[in-house]
Every structure is written in structure tokens, then in C-alpha cells.
Design a protein around this motif. Structure first.
Motif, PDB file in Angstrom:
ATOM      1  N   ILE A  56       0.833  -1.202   0.000  1.00 41.29           N
ATOM      2  CA  ILE A  56       0.000   0.000   0.000  1.00 41.29           C
ATOM      3  C   ILE A  56       0.866   1.250   0.000  1.00 41.29           C
ATOM      4  CG2 ILE A  56      -1.533   1.335   1.480  1.00 41.29           C
ATOM      5  CD1 ILE A  56      -2.938  -1.328   2.075  1.00 41.29           C
ATOM      6  N   ALA A  57       1.980   1.211   0.745  1.00 45.26           N
ATOM      7  CA  ALA A  57       2.872   2.368   0.762  1.00 45.26           C
ATOM      8  C   ALA A  57       3.442   2.613  -0.629  1.00 45.26           C
ATOM      9  CB  ALA A  57       3.987   2.149   1.770  1.00 45.26           C
ATOM     10  N   ALA A  58       3.728   1.520  -1.354  1.00 44.70           N
ATOM     11  CA  ALA A  58       4.247   1.684  -2.715  1.00 44.70           C
ATOM     12  C   ALA A  58       3.203   2.338  -3.608  1.00 44.70           C
ATOM     13  CB  ALA A  58       4.657   0.330  -3.277  1.00 44.70           C
ATOM     14  N   ALA A  59       1.943   1.869  -3.482  1.00 44.96           N
ATOM     15  CA  ALA A  59       0.869   2.467  -4.287  1.00 44.96           C
ATOM     16  C   ALA A  59       0.692   3.933  -3.925  1.00 44.96           C
ATOM     17  CB  ALA A  59      -0.435   1.711  -4.048  1.00 44.96           C
TER      18      ALA A  59
ATOM     19  N   SER B 277       2.988   5.961  -2.827  1.00 41.77           N
ATOM     20  CA  SER B 277       4.035   6.829  -3.361  1.00 41.77           C
ATOM     21  C   SER B 277       3.851   7.050  -4.846  1.00 41.77           C
ATOM     22  CB  SER B 277       5.433   6.303  -3.041  1.00 41.77           C
ATOM     23  OG  SER B 277       5.447   4.934  -2.995  1.00 41.77           O
ATOM     24  N   ALA B 278       3.396   6.013  -5.571  1.00 41.15           N
ATOM     25  CA  ALA B 278       3.164   6.211  -7.003  1.00 41.15           C
ATOM     26  C   ALA B 278       2.150   7.334  -7.223  1.00 41.15           C
ATOM     27  CB  ALA B 278       2.667   4.920  -7.634  1.00 41.15           C
TER      28      ALA B 278
ATOM     29  N   ILE C  86       1.938  15.300  -6.811  1.00 41.64           N
ATOM     30  CA  ILE C  86       2.881  16.393  -6.573  1.00 41.64           C
ATOM     31  C   ILE C  86       3.359  16.964  -7.912  1.00 41.64           C
ATOM     32  CG2 ILE C  86       5.149  16.941  -5.611  1.00 41.64           C
ATOM     33  CD1 ILE C  86       4.561  14.936  -3.401  1.00 41.64           C
ATOM     34  N   LEU C  87       3.575  16.052  -8.877  1.00 46.47           N
ATOM     35  CA  LEU C  87       3.986  16.515 -10.208  1.00 46.47           C
ATOM     36  C   LEU C  87       2.932  17.399 -10.832  1.00 46.47           C
ATOM     37  CD1 LEU C  87       5.755  13.624 -12.025  1.00 46.47           C
ATOM     38  CD2 LEU C  87       6.033  16.003 -12.597  1.00 46.47           C
TER      39      LEU C  87
ATOM     40  N   TYR D 152      -8.092  10.271  -4.363  1.00 45.04           N
ATOM     41  CA  TYR D 152      -7.041  11.296  -4.455  1.00 45.04           C
ATOM     42  C   TYR D 152      -6.848  11.683  -5.909  1.00 45.04           C
ATOM     43  CZ  TYR D 152      -5.683   9.464   0.168  1.00 45.04           C
ATOM     44  OH  TYR D 152      -5.679   9.032   1.451  1.00 45.04           O
ATOM     45  N   CYS D 153      -6.809  10.649  -6.789  1.00 46.83           N
ATOM     46  CA  CYS D 153      -6.621  10.936  -8.219  1.00 46.83           C
ATOM     47  C   CYS D 153      -7.825  11.670  -8.773  1.00 46.83           C
ATOM     48  CB  CYS D 153      -6.438   9.655  -9.009  1.00 46.83           C
ATOM     49  SG  CYS D 153      -5.063   8.699  -8.496  1.00 46.83           S
TER      50      CYS D 153
END
Lengths: 100, 470
Positions: A68-71, A73-74, A80-81, B136-137
């Protein structure tokens, strides 16, 4: 018993550092790193408790948290971009169009 | 295989959503992709409710009983209504990627269903994350609009923090009980259980937008595209309330006076702060956002007053249903008026531009204020407040009644602007047929649930009985 307590203490400390970082910093990526630190504090707590209570549920939970942490961050970096593209800054103080 | 049958709605949504990713040109237009989404959610809504009311649990995972059927159906119907209502106007919102937009909506609904069906904390958490990550998206779907990406960043950062709190609470629960199942906490658990309870309440209060963890609500509701706000204001509320009921009633069952105190403070703060902040809003979306904070506070009454009079829990669920109808309706009207309609100015004289929208919006706002002829809101409030009085929570009942009187001040502003002020433009609002159907359904629900509440009352009592079974 002693080392177990110190692991829990370390986990609580990491969680607190992450929380303090969230309150003090204004850079979106640093904020995001603080959240990641909190999640890793949770992982440490899970593994320690797993050792303590003597079953593997906690260690399995860690894998799920990591995925979940990986998802997160993606998605987080993508968001943020997209903010950077429209505001040209990732300081959260510069994104203040919405208030009150 | 038959053991998986009760979970068909989750499977339908998760597998069906893959259709968007592999369909190529087939689902490229707004029409085809929105129709596909409606079909999927329609099937899921039928499956949640149409299956036999048996109680089945897969070990370490999901559970099906009349509680999950009710909340699952409510979430699906809410999602369906909001997608039907807004499918005509997403084109105007400059959402660049319609296929992904519907894919994310369905994923989010799927996560909400997992939250509702979860029978252990890990599954519950995964459900929360699936529902939130997709949202969020979605909040940032208007990539060209600055407020939209800002809302998505705020929602993302605060949402992640709340997840971390929830997760730490789960880790502590695991340490105290040695299991991740949502089951009654053993009385030997002690202090660590109290800390775990606090962490989980913080996490869930964030998701529900309860004060003092409500800071993201107005920004996200305003910044996100109106179609997304419509969706999240209902589906996420329903799923998060289901999770809150599970955590407080099935797991902790309010271990002591002290934890009731925590919920009491949250309820009072949410009602008061929500209503006070809404008083000074010019933006209708922000006004509705703060009002949703206050309304969530009213719904907490059921949990606080529960100890002396369990029947008040059913009133909370009743109020949740009527709130969903009112909030979907109100945001759908806003989205029908225009993709950027937000300021009170945009609604001025709406009755001349589109009498249907103006009358429905008036119904929804009167319902939120708890006044006739929108009887569902009135009945919900009467049940809740009389329940609080009956169980001896006089302080809470007084705060709630004062708050609903205060709330009338801002709820009246919008109908007054629509009915009695001259419009800024004479251009008629063209409403798509789908939006008419969906808004009419909400309006009928808002009036009808008050005139003829017996079937719903029976259903919510069954739901409360499942929650309170020990």
C-alpha cells in the motif's frame, strides 16, 4: 523481554518524528517522506508484536502495508507533479487558493 | 466457488473495472464509458441486495450479513445516482481522461464495499486505502484547474496521515489481542487498547470529516470537480460510517465511560464547528462541505447515546440514508447548473432559469435544515434527538437542537437566493434527462422516506440489531 520493549519504543519514536516533521515542514515531498516514516514505524510495531504474541499475522500485515505504501508513493508523486505543473512550486504554502 | 458467491458485488466491480483498461477504443466516449459504469454498479447493487440474507464469513477477510447488505446497497445506489446525475456534465468539467475517470470511480466504490464487508482490520484498512487512493486521483481530475490539483494534494497528504494513524491503532490492537480479527476485545487488554481506540478514532474521524479532523473537507469538496464531490459525499460517508460502527461496536464496544466521552466531544465539536463555519460561506460547495461536517456530528449521536437506549443507533442509520439522498441531490443540482457553478451568485434566480432544479434544490436544503415538506430530514432529526433525550443525554440533545436552529440561518440563504432574487443571466439551464431522473429520485426519497418511513425503519432496526448482537 527487554529488546521487545526497545523495538516498540523505537517504533513510537519514529512515528513521533514523522508526526513532528508533518507539523514543521512545508515541502510536499518532505511531508510525504514523513508519512512514509510513520508507515515504517507501523511496520516495525507489527513485526515486534508478531514476535511478542507468537503468531505470523503481524508479519503478513507488513507485506500488505508495504504494497500500500508503494501504491501511495506512485499516486502521491504523480499528484505532486501535477501540482508542480500548475503552481511551479511544491511548497504547500504556495498552494493556497482554497481557504476558509 | 459457492463460498465466493456472497462477494459477487466486489468481484463484479473489481473485474469489471479492468474492462476500462483493456477496451481500447470501445469505451473511449463519455457515453459508452458512463453506460458501462452504470451497468457495472447496477449489477453490483442488485447483487448486494438481491442475494439471500445468509450470514457467511470467510475466515480472515470478509463477512456478509444484513448489516453489510444494507450498507453495501446504500453505497452502490448512492454511487449509481451520482454517476447518472453527473454523467451529462463531466464533459463540461474538462476532465481529460474520461475512461480513467470512470475506472477510478468504480475502483473507489469497490474499496468502499471492501470496507463495508471487512471482518478483519487488515482487510478494512486495504478497503480504506483502495477507496481513498482512487479518490485522491479523482479530486485532481481537472488537470488544467489549479484548485483541483491543490485539493488533490491536500486530500492526499492528510489522507495518508490519517491512514498512518489508523494503521498504528491496528498494530496496537494486534499487540493487545494477538489477532487482526474484528472481534470483541478481551477485558484483559488494558491501557494499550485505549490508545489503540484513540488512534483508530482519529483515523476514521479524518475519513468522515468530523471536527477537529475536518480541515480537508471544505478544500476538497470545493476544489474537486462537482461530479467527484457528489460521489464522495455519499459513498465515502457511508463506507466510513460502516467502518466506524464496526470498530466501535463490534470490536471495542465502548469499553468504558471515558471512550464515550471522546465520541461525545467529537460529536459536539463537529456539529458546532461545522455550523459556525458554514454561516459565513459564499461558496455553495464549501457551505455544503461544512454542513456535511455538522451532519456527520448529528449522526454520531447514535453512537454516544447508545449505552442507555440501543434503539437510537437505528435512528443514526436512518439519518445517514436521508442525508445521502439530500447531499447527492444538492450536489447534482449544482453540477446540472454548470460545471463551474459554485458561488451563491450562480444560483441567483434559478427558479426563472430552471424551475425544476430550483424546487428540488429547495427541497434538499429544507431537508438538510430539517424542515417540512422534506420530511425525511425532519423525521431523522426527530428520531435522533428524541432518542438522545430518552437515553438521558440531555446536554447532547440541547447542543444538537440549538445547532439545527443555528443551521437554518445558512440553509435558508440558498433557497432565498434561488427563489426571490433576480437572475444574473436569463439563459435557461438545460438539464440532461439522466440528471432529471436522478435528481427526481433523490427528491422523491427526501419526501417519501418521511411520509412512509416504515420499510426503512424496519431495515435500519435489523441493521442495528446485527451491530448490537453480542
Amino acid at each position: 523481554m527487554e529488546p521487545v520493549i526497545s523495538y516498540i519504543g523505537l517504533s513510537a519514536l519514529l512515528f513521533t518524528i514523522g508526526g513532528i516533521g508533518l507539523c514543521l515542514r512545508r515541502n510536499a515531498i518532505v511531508l510525504f517522506m514523513c508519512v512514509e516514516m510513520m508507515l515504517n514505524a507501523v511496520n516495525l510495531a507489527f513485526v515486534t508484536f508478531s514476535k511478542l504474541v507468537g503468531n505470523l499475522d503481524g508479519q503478513v500485515a507488513v507485506f500488505f502495508v508495504m504494497v500500500i505504501a508503494a501504491a501511495e508513493s506512485a499516486i502521491g508523486l504523480a499528484i505532486i507533479l501535477s501540482v508542480f505543473r500548475s503552481v511551479a512550486s511544491i511548497e504547500t504554502t504556495d498552494s493556497a487558493e482554497l481557504k476558509w | 466457488m459457492s463460498a465466493l458467491a456472497p462477494f459477487a458485488p466486489i468481484l463484479t466491480l473489481s473485474l469489471g473495472s479492468l474492462g476500462y483498461l483493456v477496451s481500447g477504443k470501445l469505451l473511449e466516449s463519455n457515453k459508452s464509458s458512463s453506460l458501462f459504469a452504470m451497468a457495472l454498479i447496477g449489477i453490483a447493487a442488485y447483487l448486494t441486495f438481491g442475494l439471500v440474507p445468509s450470514s457467511i464469513a470467510i475466515e480472515h477477510g470478509l463477512i456478509v450479513n444484513s448489516f453489510t447488505r444494507f450498507f453495501g446497497a446504500l453505497a452502490c445506489i448512492g454511487a449509481l445516482l451520482s454517476i447518472v446525475a453527473t454523467s451529462g456534465s463531466v464533459g463540461g468539467e474538462k476532465i481529460g481522461m474520461l475512461r480513467e475517470y470512470y475506472f477510478l470511480m468504480i475502483t473507489s466504490l469497490c474499496g468502499a464495499l471492501v470496507m463495508i464487508y471487512a471482518s478483519d482490520f487488515l482487510t478494512l484498512f486495504i478497503g480504506i486505502e483502495v477507496a481513498s487512493l482512487a479518490l485522491y486521483c479523482l479530486c485532481g481530475a481537472q488537470v488544467t484547474k489549479r484548485a483541483s490539483s491543490e485539493a488533490s494534494l491536500k486530500y492526499f497528504l492528510l489522507g495518508c496521515v490519517s491512514s498512518a494513524f489508523m494503521l498504528y491503532g491496528i498494530a496496537l490492537w494486534y499487540g493487545a489481542t494477538g489477532t487482526l480479527m474484528i472481534s470483541k476485545i478481551p477485558s484483559s487488554a488494558g491501557t494499550i487498547a485505549i490508545v489503540s481506540f484513540l488512534f483508530m478514532i482519529v483515523g476514521l474521524a479524518f475519513k468522515l470529516g468530523l471536527a477537529p479532523f475536518h480541515f480537508w473537507v471544505p478544500d476538497v469538496y470545493q476544489g474537486a470537480p462537482t461530479s467527484v464531490t457528489t460521489f464522495m459525499s455519499c459513498v465515502i460517508k457511508v463506507a466510513a460510517f460502516a467502518a466506524l460502527f464496526k470498530v466501535t461496536l463490534s470490536a471495542f464496544f465502548l469499553p468504558n465511560e471515558w471512550s464515550v466521552g471522546v465520541l461525545w466531544v467529537i460529536a459536539v465539536l463537529a456539529m458546532t464547528i461545522g455550523n459556525l463555519a458554514a454561516l459565513q460561506q459564499r461558496s455553495v460547495k464549501r457551505l455544503l462541505a461544512y454542513s456535511s461536517v455538522a451532519q456527520a456530528g448529528y449522526m454520531m449521536i447514535g453512537l454516544v447515546a447508545l449505552q442507555n437506549d440501543p434503539s437510537v443507533l437505528a435512528s443514526s442509520v436512518f439519518y445517514l440514508v436521508s442525508y445521502c439522498a439530500m447531499t447527492i441531490g444538492a450536489f447534482s443540482v449544482l453540477s446540472a447548473v454548470g460545471p463551474d457553478a459554485d458561488d451563491l451568485q450562480d444560483l441567483k434566480g434559478l427558479v426563472k432559469r430552471s424551475p425544476f432544479l430550483a424546487i428540488c434544490m429547495t427541497l434538499f436544503f429544507l431537508g438538510l435544515a430539517g424542515l417540512p415538506p422534506s420530511l425525511a430530514g425532519l423525521m431523522g432529526k426527530v428520531y435522533l434527538f428524541s432518542g438522545a433525550l430518552a437515553s438521558g443525554c440531555y446536554g447532547l440533545a440541547i447542543v444538537a437542537v440549538l445547532n439545527s436552529a443555528l443551521a437554518c440561518a445558512y440553509y435558508f440563504r440558498v433557497p432565498a437566493a434561488m427563489l426571490f432574487q433576480p437572475p444574473a443571466t436569463e439563459i435557461r439551464v438545460s438539464v440532461t434527462p439522466q440528471a432529471v431522473v436522478s435528481i427526481a429520485v433523490c427528491a422523491i426519497a427526501v419526501v417519501g422516506l418521511g411520509v412512509y418511513p416504515e420499510p426503512l425503519l424496519k431495515a435500519v432496526e435489523a441493521v442495528a440489531a446485527v451491530l448490537l448482537a453480542r
